[in-house]
Write an enzyme that holds these catalytic residues in place. Sequence first.
Site, PDB file in Angstrom:
ATOM      1  N   SER A  83       4.840 -20.407  38.933  1.00 25.74           N
ATOM      2  CA  SER A  83       5.772 -20.222  40.064  1.00 25.74           C
ATOM      3  C   SER A  83       7.012 -19.299  39.333  1.00 25.74           C
ATOM      4  CB  SER A  83       6.291 -21.727  40.258  1.00 25.74           C
ATOM      5  OG  SER A  83       7.345 -21.900  41.226  1.00 25.74           O
ATOM      6  N   HIS A 118       7.565 -23.860  47.383  1.00 24.67           N
ATOM      7  CA  HIS A 118       6.297 -23.531  47.526  1.00 24.67           C
ATOM      8  C   HIS A 118       5.718 -24.237  49.127  1.00 24.67           C
ATOM      9  CE1 HIS A 118       5.738 -21.258  44.311  1.00 24.67           C
ATOM     10  NE2 HIS A 118       6.227 -22.182  43.626  1.00 24.67           N
TER      11      HIS A 118
END
Length: 308
Positions: A91, A197
């Site tokens: 990420s 996300h």
Amino acid sequence: MEKTVFLFSGQGSQYPKMAEELINSSPKAGEVFACASDVLGFDLKEICLNGTAEDLAKTQVTQPAIMATSLAALACIRERGIDASAVAGHSLGEYAAMVAADMLSMEDGFKLIKARAAAMGKCAESGDGAMAAIMGLSAQEVAAVCEETSGYVLPVNYNSAAQTVIAGERAAVAKASETFMSMGKRAIPLAVSAAFHSKLMQPAADEFYNAAKSFAFSQPKLDFYANLTGTKLTDFSDMAEYLAKHIVSPVFFTSELAELQSAGYLNYVELGPGKVLTGLVKKTLKDVTALNVENAKTLEKTVETLTN
């Protein structure tokens, strides 16, 4: 020589004083924080070394703080003569990976993460999202429970065969977590401020895309493995679009690890606070070496292991 990949820590791995020993280990590590502070307009080193966990939990601080700690660790290990031929981040960690691969200068890396954190922080304040790590079930089993839960919740981080992170509306995440716990499984709330996300971050992705378009990205000098595809990235023609999509798309970390192992990588070195990714490597891959660099002790151990 055995192939090495550098892995970069993601959001949620922060803790007070996390960069202190790295800064004391190398002037170059201190230079990372000086660069970050110049870009951010506040003293990031002061917050990292003397701030509270609550100070570090603010998205606009968390993201650059973890990135700076990761790049400080990178400076320390490179100073000791160790480098990699591939990078991967979890990420947020992809931003440190881009700097490590010379896709962006360090200054541009911090400018980009400043824009990302601002967009995501604004989105988090206006929403009510949450995330939780589900332990002991396959991704398919986690997805099945999410589908049966009322409200918006879904798997977003595929971390290992026995760990999947879910995200969504806070009430739906709580409800799904109750179901997992009733099954005798652990559901661990993550120390993040939003449902990263997931589609709940679309306003942030849209705002960030406009900011990211102004940056020039170079071809990476190291192989770059991507969350979005779970494979080595080969198309760098529109990184602004990739990074905007990255904010609202799942992280296929287990696929990345499988691809790296297939490509012959045997040494996996996590750079940054904590050792979450090191643990995921150990749980996912066999016959590889997983190490981390977050302080002076782990730096010495990693250098010793890789040079002997």
